[in-house]
Scaffold this active site. Sequence first.
Site: not given
Ligand code: IVH
Length: 694
Positions: A42, A90-91, A121, A123, A125, A144, A306, A330, A442
């Site tokens: 964060a 990235s996202l 889904e 995310k 870590d 990556r 998505k 997030k 102690c």
């Molecule tokens: S989609 C274009 N789905 O988050 C879409 N990413 O900032 C690309 N990550 O490093 C990623 N869980 O490894 C997607 N269910 C998920 C994910 C995911 C974790 C990670 C991914 C990437 C980061 C994206």
Amino acid sequence: MPEVAAPETQYEARLRSEELRSIINYHNRLYYQLDTPEVPDAVYDGFMSELRAIERQYPELITPDSPTQRTGAAPLTTFETVEHRVPLLSLSNCFSEDELAAWHRRASERLENDSFALTTEPKIDGLAISLVYERGRFVQGATRGDGRNGENVTENLRSLGTIPKSLAGTFPPQFEVRGEVYMPKSGFERMNLAISEENLERERAGRKPLPLYANPRNAAAGSVRQKDPSVTASRPLAMFIYQLGWCEGTRPESHHETLEWLRAMGFNVNPETRLHANLPETHERIAWWERERERLDYDIDGVVLKIDATRDWDRLGYVGREPRWATAFKFPPQQRTTKLRQIAVNVGRTGVLTPFAVLEPVVISGATISMATLHNEGDIRRKDIREGDTVIVQRAGEVIPQVVGPVLSLRTGGEHEFAMPEECPSCRTAVSRDPAEAAAYCPNPACPAQAIRMIEHFASRGAMDIEGLGERMAYSLFQSGLVRDVAEIYDLTAEKLMTLPGIKEKGADNLLRGIEASKGRPLVNVLLALGIRHVGWETARLVADHIGTLEGILQVTEEALQEIEGIGPVVAASIVAWAERTQNQDLVRRLVAHGVNPAQERTMARGGLLEGLTIVITGRLDTMSRNDAEDRIRELGGKVGSSVTRGTSYLVVGADAGSKAEKAEKLGTRLVTEDEFLRLIEGGAGGLESASGA
Ligand code: IVH
């Protein structure tokens, strides 16, 4: 995110953007190359958003090498470099519902439609990995890296059970999938424990200790990037696939069908992925994730949304390196940075001194934190935590907040290294050191702090569970001289209690009722309450089955204990040493004389996987009838409840469930799905925790 005052002039903006770029590059290197991040995600995200905001306002300040223009950091050179045929992206992030709504609005405007299906889904870590398959065989795995070039880690990935080496069903001749390699939390703890144990050996042999991993993400990244594939193979890694990358041939028209297809090929697709008709329908699921995340066996830092129709992906395209058709919601950070004011020391019930952090109060996911554990002296030294440091504090679920480590880049030079006090902070006796365990303690058996902690422990939940006897009451009972050791709890009378400040008849009666009720607690609770070193719940259960009565603890021998599966020599020796002390023998006899007469029930019949658990079922189950499910619970030693109460361990929620789930939520009872229930009856509570697709 903390608000940062925006620069007022272009000159200020330039200075700040240069500063931010160097800060971000520094953290990128720590995160992507060295797997040793120093700040919570964060905080990092905050730097990035600030830089993006400046660049938006002053586009002329954007440099080609700005971290906003690329993802991650260039890979280290120890592995062969792989150029990704299609870059890994990235996202974008959303930190609130408003931001999510804004993301959705932007997509709706471009699509000229505001009602489209979306998937959610978790995310995960971990670390992003690309896998290439040719004619159904796994041929290449890569990290990556910077998104364009990654590291070839094929050999290391071969040992992951969740990565299929050859595929099932129909599949394209050549294609790539993407996903996240992660380490389950349970595996992470086991691994760090194994490393700590190995370090004890190493220490004895005069060798350098191996580093412990700070969290499952680093552990996953560190484990994937090992030179020796057999080391990776020994690490508990798993992978979830979340995307089809490049692909020869036609692809399904929606994301959810793509995932189904990938699952049919044998890939591990997260079973918690859901399809929703529109944005409002995702809200409940996001809230669910936020509640449930602590219970999962893997760390997630948000939910990925998505847009389901892949046709829309082409129409929406990308902004920089982020697709417009996906975003990450997030969660509020469970980590924050704050100032460590002081390292104070607590005396435990066995006399061990444990340092803890006194912090400048900070709000972490809704709770104000002003104290946090630091584990032990060795940990402070290893992490180099000093008084005056800015530290990262984390709070995970109900767990006590912890200090993760210092932010080294914010050191001013005015910090102080910590030293254990020479004297017990409670009784001023000179502190001793146990060389084997490197703990300071102690040695005074009459130390007031130890006695108070012991009373508190004895009365705590899971032990004698005496309502109304918490930390404060333990303190005042001891200080007033009414209770000097735990057996004296049973000498208390209403008259005696009413001599304590603030205790009236009602309070005294309630406490006495709690004390009376505690006399019949199961033997396992009583054993736990005695506070014998190395005796946790699991050991107490085994010992209770063996001895049958409380006095039995005074007769056991080391040999007999060691014959019990699950009890080793150290634990056996500790129990016998405890029982040999006259003062403890006297304590047991006095407890028995006072009527402490533990319930004689055996704690676990053989095969009693669900022993001690009360399970309530609501709604219809798909794979079996309610009656069969209830029989199964009873066969396995569990109890079947008809309504949800505080004593309910799990509520199994089937289809068309009624109001029980709501009540369970209020009480904080754990809800489980039918799938989870099936795992529960297969592997007990442990089966539920370890099942994460790993
Ligand atoms: S989609 C274009 N789905 O988050 C879409 N990413 O900032 C690309 N990550 O490093 C990623 N869980 O490894 C997607 N269910 C998920 C994910 C995911 C974790 C990670 C991914 C990437 C980061 C994206």
